[in-house]
Motif scaffolding. Structure first.
Motif, mmCIF file in Angstrom:
data_model
loop_
_atom_site.group_PDB
_atom_site.id
_atom_site.type_symbol
_atom_site.label_atom_id
_atom_site.label_comp_id
_atom_site.label_asym_id
_atom_site.label_seq_id
_atom_site.Cartn_x
_atom_site.Cartn_y
_atom_site.Cartn_z
ATOM 1 N N SER A 1 50.039 40.255 46.293
ATOM 2 C CA SER A 1 50.503 39.780 44.907
ATOM 3 C C SER A 1 50.099 40.684 43.919
ATOM 4 O O SER A 1 50.143 40.505 42.605
ATOM 5 C CB SER A 1 49.654 38.313 44.616
ATOM 6 N N GLY A 2 49.484 41.840 44.193
ATOM 7 C CA GLY A 2 49.046 42.740 43.127
ATOM 8 C C GLY A 2 49.754 44.273 43.331
ATOM 9 O O GLY A 2 50.516 44.513 44.264
ATOM 10 N N HIS A 3 49.003 45.247 42.522
ATOM 11 C CA HIS A 3 49.500 46.596 42.690
ATOM 12 C C HIS A 3 48.097 47.316 42.883
ATOM 13 O O HIS A 3 47.073 47.034 42.378
ATOM 14 C CB HIS A 3 50.225 47.085 41.678
ATOM 15 N N VAL A 4 48.232 48.457 43.623
ATOM 16 C CA VAL A 4 47.258 49.174 44.115
ATOM 17 C C VAL A 4 47.486 50.803 43.501
ATOM 18 O O VAL A 4 48.553 51.371 43.706
ATOM 19 C CB VAL A 4 46.987 49.224 45.628
ATOM 20 N N LEU A 5 46.534 51.419 43.057
ATOM 21 C CA LEU A 5 46.461 52.696 42.869
ATOM 22 C C LEU A 5 45.206 53.366 43.455
ATOM 23 O O LEU A 5 44.001 53.356 43.100
ATOM 24 C CB LEU A 5 46.233 52.852 41.271
ATOM 25 N N GLU B 1 40.239 52.679 45.314
ATOM 26 C CA GLU B 1 41.581 52.207 44.966
ATOM 27 C C GLU B 1 41.461 51.216 43.825
ATOM 28 O O GLU B 1 40.344 50.351 43.838
ATOM 29 C CB GLU B 1 42.643 51.687 46.018
ATOM 30 N N LEU B 2 42.246 51.334 42.676
ATOM 31 C CA LEU B 2 42.343 50.165 41.810
ATOM 32 C C LEU B 2 43.329 49.111 42.057
ATOM 33 O O LEU B 2 44.330 49.500 42.388
ATOM 34 C CB LEU B 2 42.245 50.725 40.488
ATOM 35 N N VAL B 3 42.901 47.760 42.085
ATOM 36 C CA VAL B 3 43.984 46.859 42.317
ATOM 37 C C VAL B 3 44.020 45.932 41.104
ATOM 38 O O VAL B 3 42.846 45.566 40.464
ATOM 39 C CB VAL B 3 43.111 45.869 43.582
ATOM 40 N N ALA B 4 45.229 45.888 40.763
ATOM 41 C CA ALA B 4 45.569 45.113 39.411
ATOM 42 C C ALA B 4 46.234 43.793 40.040
ATOM 43 O O ALA B 4 47.449 43.986 40.508
ATOM 44 C CB ALA B 4 46.422 45.804 38.457
ATOM 45 N N ALA B 5 45.889 42.684 39.584
ATOM 46 C CA ALA B 5 46.641 41.404 40.143
ATOM 47 C C ALA B 5 46.221 40.306 39.147
ATOM 48 O O ALA B 5 45.303 40.423 38.390
ATOM 49 C CB ALA B 5 46.045 41.086 41.532
ATOM 50 N N SER B 6 46.924 39.182 39.186
ATOM 51 C CA SER B 6 46.857 38.221 38.132
ATOM 52 C C SER B 6 45.604 37.392 38.166
ATOM 53 O O SER B 6 45.074 36.624 37.295
ATOM 54 C CB SER B 6 47.996 37.166 38.225
ATOM 55 N N ASP B 7 44.786 37.625 39.609
ATOM 56 C CA ASP B 7 43.348 36.854 39.532
ATOM 57 C C ASP B 7 42.324 37.775 39.218
ATOM 58 O O ASP B 7 41.075 37.033 39.368
ATOM 59 C CB ASP B 7 43.504 36.190 40.905
ATOM 60 N N HIS B 8 42.552 38.591 38.473
ATOM 61 C CA HIS B 8 41.381 39.369 38.026
ATOM 62 C C HIS B 8 40.467 38.658 37.127
ATOM 63 O O HIS B 8 41.084 37.862 36.075
ATOM 64 C CB HIS B 8 41.922 40.617 37.184
ATOM 65 N N VAL B 9 39.169 38.821 37.067
ATOM 66 C CA VAL B 9 38.247 38.255 36.326
ATOM 67 C C VAL B 9 37.591 39.244 35.413
ATOM 68 O O VAL B 9 36.717 40.127 36.284
ATOM 69 C CB VAL B 9 37.361 37.523 37.127
ATOM 70 N N PRO B 10 37.726 39.275 34.350
ATOM 71 C CA PRO B 10 36.757 40.459 33.508
ATOM 72 C C PRO B 10 35.372 40.307 33.721
ATOM 73 O O PRO B 10 34.701 39.182 33.864
ATOM 74 C CB PRO B 10 36.939 40.175 32.129
ATOM 75 N N GLY B 11 34.544 41.663 33.645
ATOM 76 C CA GLY B 11 33.262 41.690 33.663
ATOM 77 C C GLY B 11 32.845 41.399 32.392
ATOM 78 O O GLY B 11 33.370 41.583 31.184
ATOM 79 N N VAL B 12 31.310 41.761 32.179
ATOM 80 C CA VAL B 12 30.691 41.882 30.910
ATOM 81 C C VAL B 12 30.870 43.409 30.226
ATOM 82 O O VAL B 12 30.708 44.362 30.843
ATOM 83 C CB VAL B 12 29.202 41.423 30.787
ATOM 84 N N GLU B 13 31.242 43.328 28.937
ATOM 85 C CA GLU B 13 31.840 44.602 28.370
ATOM 86 C C GLU B 13 30.438 45.325 28.083
ATOM 87 O O GLU B 13 29.631 44.915 28.006
ATOM 88 C CB GLU B 13 32.354 44.155 27.139
ATOM 89 N N TRP B 14 30.792 46.852 28.096
ATOM 90 C CA TRP B 14 29.730 47.909 27.841
ATOM 91 C C TRP B 14 30.387 48.529 26.784
ATOM 92 O O TRP B 14 31.599 49.264 26.932
ATOM 93 C CB TRP B 14 29.466 48.810 29.097
#
Length: 303
Positions: free
Chosen positions: A103-107, A118-131
């Protein structure tokens, strides 16, 4: 995930400078205090966001193959891969075309020492704590280690461990690739197993994964897991105090070294949240040898 890397400065410049990770702990290898152990994560060093490295300026390249984790997947927001591809071009990172998976895309891309990522971009991504101290825009930032891919020669013994003692379930299988998930699945809760009965055996070295860690809540659950694994015939290490967590280690049937690590006590036991990664912290057994250790370590410029 903990990997063997090339020189420490090259490692820091890539993971912090290019990928935007925060260096959350600067310490040394518990087994070799002449080498750094670098911990990177999100802005708070949250469990699940951590990737660590044992940098060695000399050595030889590793060889991916069976008995190893061969790819580490990092979670990024849906729709962010164009940003990352442009960034990789700017910093001359070796990368491949974006591919569709599930369900996602991979780089796919590679660190300077050759480590496959690899980076995986998908709709179920949960953001981390910003830096704040990075030029990676927060709306595109890496959050957690989404998954790892391990290669084994035979599926059944590894699958039995994953779906039995470790509590995973088979979520998908396509040809020789099998995805296992725990709980509800998603970022940080899956593992990919690729079966390759004829390919080369993995060789450790620069750009290879040393071991991969599974989270466990506390000491009691860890001891229970250790007892179950031992009863099942696995050779499990003693509990090892790593200052920021406690760990046990064992090899799964395909040869991959696994760690089960507690979430606590965490990285703020010896530094404030604001100061994480700001100076060299030494394990207690090396505290009386700071001057000698500092002289043996290569220079490392932290911005």
């Amino acid at each position: 995930m903990s990997a063997i890397s090339g020189p420490a400065q090259e490692n820091f410049d890539f993971y912090s400078g290019v990928l935007g990770f925060r260096l959350v702990k600067l310490t040394v290898n518990f087994d070799d205090p002449t080498a750094y152990h670098l911990y990177y994560g999100d802005g708070a060093g949250s469990p699940g966001s951590i990737v660590t490295f044992f940098p060695y300026p000399n050595g030889y390249p590793g060889r991916p193959g069976s008995g190893q984790v061969t790819v580490t997947s990092l979670s990024v927001p849906h729709g962010s891969l164009t940003y990352w591809a442009d960034r990789f071009k700017e910093f001359e990172v070796d990368f491949d075309r974006v591919a569709h998976r599930g369900s996602g895309h991979v780089l796919p891309f590679r660190a300077p020492d050759g480590l496959p990522l690899e980076l995986v971009a998908a709709s179920d991504h949960v953001p981390g704590v910003e830096w704040d101290d990075t030029d990676v825009l927060p709306e595109f930032a890496i959050s957690v280690v989404r998954s790892v891919t391990m290669v084994v020669r035979q599926l059944e013994p590894t699958a039995e461990l994953l779906t039995g003692l470790l509590g995973f379930r088979l979520a998908d299988e396509r040809e020789n690739r099998h995805r296992y998930e725990v709980a509800e699945g998603g970022p940080g809760k899956s593992i990919e197993v690729v079966v390759d009965a004829e390919g080369p055996v993995g060789r450790p070295g620069h750009g290879s994964v040393h071991h991969v860690a599974f989270r466990i809540a506390d000491d009691a659950e860890q001891l229970a897991a250790k007892a179950e694994l031992t009863a099942a015939g696995f050779q499990v290490s003693p509990v090892m105090d790593r200052d920021y967590f406690r760990s046990i280690y064992f090899r799964e049937p395909g040869g991959v070294l696994l760690e089960i690590a507690t979430d606590g006590p965490g990285f703020t036991t010896d530094e404030t949240l604001e100061d994480l990664g700001g100076g060299l912290r030494l394990p207690s057994q090396f505290a009386n040898h700071r001057r000698q250790i500092e002289r043996s370590l290569p220079p490392l410029k932290i911005w």
